[in-house]
Enzyme design. Structure first.
Site, PDB file in Angstrom:
ATOM      1  N   HIS A   1       0.801  -1.233   0.000  1.00  0.00           N
ATOM      2  CA  HIS A   1       0.000   0.000   0.000  1.00  0.00           C
ATOM      3  C   HIS A   1       0.830   1.276   0.000  1.00  0.00           C
ATOM      4  O   HIS A   1       0.284   2.362  -0.116  1.00  0.00           O
ATOM      5  CB  HIS A   1      -0.950   0.036   1.203  1.00  0.00           C
ATOM      6  CG  HIS A   1      -0.242   0.331   2.498  1.00  0.00           C
ATOM      7  ND1 HIS A   1       0.350  -0.642   3.262  1.00  0.00           N
ATOM      8  CD2 HIS A   1      -0.008   1.494   3.147  1.00  0.00           C
ATOM      9  CE1 HIS A   1       0.898  -0.091   4.327  1.00  0.00           C
ATOM     10  NE2 HIS A   1       0.718   1.202   4.285  1.00  0.00           N
TER      11      HIS A   1
HETATM   12  C1  UD1 Z   1      -2.011   5.866   5.331  1.00  0.00           C
HETATM   13  C2  UD1 Z   1      -0.739   6.420   5.968  1.00  0.00           C
HETATM   14  C3  UD1 Z   1       0.344   5.356   5.907  1.00  0.00           C
HETATM   15  C4  UD1 Z   1      -0.122   4.062   6.545  1.00  0.00           C
HETATM   16  C5  UD1 Z   1      -1.434   3.624   5.907  1.00  0.00           C
HETATM   17  C6  UD1 Z   1      -1.957   2.423   6.648  1.00  0.00           C
HETATM   18  C7  UD1 Z   1      -0.358   8.841   5.700  1.00  0.00           C
HETATM   19  C8  UD1 Z   1       0.443   9.843   4.990  1.00  0.00           C
HETATM   20  N1  UD1 Z   1      -0.246   7.573   5.239  1.00  0.00           N
HETATM   21  O1  UD1 Z   1      -1.736   5.611   3.962  1.00  0.00           O
HETATM   22  O2  UD1 Z   1       1.480   5.808   6.640  1.00  0.00           O
HETATM   23  O3  UD1 Z   1       0.853   3.070   6.347  1.00  0.00           O
HETATM   24  O4  UD1 Z   1      -2.391   4.679   6.002  1.00  0.00           O
HETATM   25  O5  UD1 Z   1      -2.869   1.696   5.886  1.00  0.00           O
HETATM   26  O6  UD1 Z   1      -1.048   9.156   6.628  1.00  0.00           O
HETATM   27  N2  UD1 Z   1      -8.990   4.697   0.886  1.00  0.00           N
HETATM   28  C9  UD1 Z   1     -10.244   4.152   0.749  1.00  0.00           C
HETATM   29  N3  UD1 Z   1     -10.874   3.731   1.882  1.00  0.00           N
HETATM   30  C10 UD1 Z   1     -10.339   3.826   3.125  1.00  0.00           C
HETATM   31  C11 UD1 Z   1      -9.067   4.403   3.240  1.00  0.00           C
HETATM   32  C12 UD1 Z   1      -8.401   4.829   2.124  1.00  0.00           C
HETATM   33  O7  UD1 Z   1     -10.789   4.042  -0.341  1.00  0.00           O
HETATM   34  O8  UD1 Z   1     -10.980   3.417   4.104  1.00  0.00           O
HETATM   35  C13 UD1 Z   1      -8.295   5.148  -0.350  1.00  0.00           C
HETATM   36  C14 UD1 Z   1      -8.701   6.550  -0.762  1.00  0.00           C
HETATM   37  O9  UD1 Z   1      -8.696   6.611  -2.158  1.00  0.00           O
HETATM   38  C15 UD1 Z   1      -7.559   7.396  -0.259  1.00  0.00           C
HETATM   39  C16 UD1 Z   1      -6.378   6.441  -0.439  1.00  0.00           C
HETATM   40  O10 UD1 Z   1      -6.915   5.151  -0.140  1.00  0.00           O
HETATM   41  O11 UD1 Z   1      -7.425   8.579  -0.992  1.00  0.00           O
HETATM   42  C17 UD1 Z   1      -5.214   6.721   0.439  1.00  0.00           C
HETATM   43  O12 UD1 Z   1      -5.615   6.841   1.794  1.00  0.00           O
HETATM   44  P1  UD1 Z   1      -4.747   7.711   2.810  1.00  0.00           P
HETATM   45  O13 UD1 Z   1      -5.317   7.604   4.181  1.00  0.00           O
HETATM   46  O14 UD1 Z   1      -4.529   9.069   2.260  1.00  0.00           O
HETATM   47  O15 UD1 Z   1      -3.322   7.026   2.761  1.00  0.00           O
HETATM   48  P2  UD1 Z   1      -2.892   5.504   2.911  1.00  0.00           P
HETATM   49  O16 UD1 Z   1      -2.252   5.097   1.642  1.00  0.00           O
HETATM   50  O17 UD1 Z   1      -4.025   4.688   3.401  1.00  0.00           O
HETATM   51  N1  UDP Z   2      -3.976  -5.494   8.537  1.00  0.00           N
HETATM   52  C1  UDP Z   2      -5.286  -5.954   8.674  1.00  0.00           C
HETATM   53  N2  UDP Z   2      -5.993  -6.260   7.550  1.00  0.00           N
HETATM   54  C2  UDP Z   2      -5.462  -6.155   6.295  1.00  0.00           C
HETATM   55  C3  UDP Z   2      -4.127  -5.683   6.175  1.00  0.00           C
HETATM   56  C4  UDP Z   2      -3.421  -5.342   7.311  1.00  0.00           C
HETATM   57  O1  UDP Z   2      -5.782  -6.083   9.786  1.00  0.00           O
HETATM   58  O2  UDP Z   2      -6.174  -6.454   5.326  1.00  0.00           O
HETATM   59  C5  UDP Z   2      -3.230  -5.135   9.738  1.00  0.00           C
HETATM   60  C6  UDP Z   2      -1.871  -5.778   9.854  1.00  0.00           C
HETATM   61  O3  UDP Z   2      -1.958  -7.084  10.388  1.00  0.00           O
HETATM   62  C7  UDP Z   2      -1.168  -4.807  10.791  1.00  0.00           C
HETATM   63  C8  UDP Z   2      -1.726  -3.479  10.355  1.00  0.00           C
HETATM   64  O4  UDP Z   2      -2.945  -3.754   9.676  1.00  0.00           O
HETATM   65  O5  UDP Z   2      -1.551  -5.048  12.136  1.00  0.00           O
HETATM   66  C9  UDP Z   2      -0.753  -2.802   9.426  1.00  0.00           C
HETATM   67  O6  UDP Z   2      -1.345  -1.711   8.840  1.00  0.00           O
HETATM   68  P1  UDP Z   2      -0.910  -1.154   7.423  1.00  0.00           P
HETATM   69  O7  UDP Z   2      -0.110  -2.162   6.702  1.00  0.00           O
HETATM   70  O8  UDP Z   2      -2.130  -0.632   6.789  1.00  0.00           O
HETATM   71  O9  UDP Z   2      -0.031   0.121   7.832  1.00  0.00           O
HETATM   72  P2  UDP Z   2       1.488   0.310   8.255  1.00  0.00           P
HETATM   73  O10 UDP Z   2       1.801  -0.620   9.361  1.00  0.00           O
HETATM   74  O11 UDP Z   2       2.326   0.090   7.043  1.00  0.00           O
HETATM   75  O12 UDP Z   2       1.538   1.745   8.651  1.00  0.00           O
END
Ligand code: UD1
Ligand code: UDP
Length: 362
Positions: free
Chosen positions: A208
């Site tokens: 991601h």
């Molecule tokens: C964010 C965090 C990242 C973390 C990740 C965990 C920042 C800068 N990044 O990244 O550090 O590792 O969360 O998963 O804060 N979206 C959906 N539904 C949701 C959430 C997101 O459709 O419930 C889509 C939307 O198009 C959104 C995109 O994902 O614009 C990115 O979401 P965003 O929260 O901006 O960043 P992440 O890539 O999720």
């Molecule tokens: N995770 C989850 N469901 C998923 C993918 C990840 O519960 O489909 C959990 C994973 O086991 C871990 C956390 O989400 O506990 C990690 O989050 P993510 O990878 O989104 O963010 P990061 O740790 O890179 O910030």
């Protein structure tokens, strides 16, 4: 003691679940002090399988405030959160603002609190990738600097802070271990299989990171490698909505042995971790969980904050290059490291947080 906890993204729900449980346990023990926790959900993650599922499965107390701020550019998201969190903090006047990790929700919480002179406690402090192009690196550095107390999971996190001169600052540094280990210990007995039909023997992958999803060459390299590897061993890949969007945008073809499923809850994730043969990921949290569940990890990034996993041979950085990923898989699928090493504490990281917040509350 009154705490306002600010969370908004998936990994923060998981981390805060362990701390909320420790608060409930502490209050049950009737030690003469009571901890009140008020939860603010910024709304950064909003799909039910990215948010609600964790509150349900992990008994996280219901947020008193839901700000519903998401899907915006970094500046707009952080700015709107800052404005709304400030209002909440002015109403609640807590002793502490508790924040986790390195997302935009983390930074907004840290800035709002510090400008109101409310003490900030940062969990997962001191981590560095040394890559300022990552939005997370900017968030971490700024958050640490305006915090009052830094809860560091590892020795390397403390060393990073020392190198940045934190010894000369009036900021308390505590090594508390990793709250994600606490969470995995609390919930692993409740692991359950995802509803989808999956192979018995599989690898687990997640992707991601912006640096992978937003760069077509990197994302194509990673998926080409996953397609090749899946011909030997099927791969289960719970797909982050961000990645799903870019796979469609770049028209990336997926092998039928790549089982792309919707994001799963934490209990399903624990099942996948327990039952997979190896983890391939660019997630921060998953690199550690692979270690907790004694699985080798190939990290689809050029650097990691969890350097102790690399140094001790539990994880290798493979970036996004097809050949590097496939070669590393072929080499590491035959290795059996001994995982019995204490890198992230003993499951009491959350309790140490509560005790220190009480100690430093005036
Ligand atoms: C964010 C965090 C990242 C973390 C990740 C965990 C920042 C800068 N990044 O990244 O550090 O590792 O969360 O998963 O804060 N979206 C959906 N539904 C949701 C959430 C997101 O459709 O419930 C889509 C939307 O198009 C959104 C995109 O994902 O614009 C990115 O979401 P965003 O929260 O901006 O960043 P992440 O890539 O999720
Ligand atoms: N995770 C989850 N469901 C998923 C993918 C990840 O519960 O489909 C959990 C994973 O086991 C871990 C956390 O989400 O506990 C990690 O989050 P993510 O990878 O989104 O963010 P990061 O740790 O890179 O910030």
């Amino acid at each position: 003691m009154k705490i306002v906890t600010i969370i908004g993204a998936r990994p923060q729900f998981i981390k805060s679940a362990a701390v909320s449980q420790a608060i409930i346990d502490f209050n049950t023990e009737n030690l003469g002090e009571t901890v009140e926790e008020i939860i603010v959900h910024t709304g950064q993650h909003y799909d039910s399988n990215m948010s609600d599922v964790f509150f349900d499965q992990m008994n996280i107390p219901k947020p008193k405030y839901h700000l519903d701020i998401n899907g915006l550019s970094h500046g707009a998201m952080t700015g709107q959160m800052l404005e709304e969190i400030e209002k909440v903090l002015q109403t609640e006047t807590p002793d502490w603002v508790l924040i986790y990790g390195d997302t935009n929700s983390t930074l907004a919480g840290a800035l709002a609190a510090s400008k109101l002179h409310i003490k900030v406690a940062h969990v997962e402090a001191g981590l560095r990738s040394f890559n300022m192009n990552m939005p997370e690196e900017v968030n971490r550095i700024l958050t640490d600097r305006v915090s009052t107390i830094l809860f560091c999971p590892t020795d390397s996190a403390i060393e990073n802070l020392e190198k940045e001169g934190y010894k000369n600052l009036d900021i308390t540094i505590v090594k508390n271990g990793d709250v994600m280990l606490d969470a995995s210990m609390l919930f692993s007995a409740f692991a359950k299989a995802p509803s989808e039909k999956l192979p018995n023997s599989f690898l687990l992958a997640t992707i991601h990171r912006a640096e992978n999803t937003d760069d077509p060459n990197r994302l194509k390299g990673i998926f080409k490698a996953l397609n090749t590897i899946s011909e030997e061993k099927p791969i289960v890949l719970p797909l982050h909505p961000r990645t799903k969007k870019y796979i469609e945008k770049y028209n990336i073809q997926l092998s039928p042995n790549l089982f792309c499923i919707d994001p799963v809850g934490y209990l399903e994730m624990l099942f996948l971790l327990q039952n997979c043969d190896m983890v391939l990921t660019d997630s921060g949290g998953l690199q550690k969980e692979a270690f907790f569940f004694e699985k080798f990890c190939l990290t689809l990034r050029d650097e990691t904050e969890w350097v102790e996993l690399i140094e001790n041979g539990f994880n290798v950085l493979v970036g996004a290059d097809y050949n590097t990923i496939v070669d590393a898989y072929n080499e590491k699928s035959r290795s059996t490291p001994n995982f019995s090493m204490d890198l992230y504490g003993n499951g009491a990281a959350s309790r140490i947080i509560i005790e220190n917040l009480l100690k430093f509350t005036i």
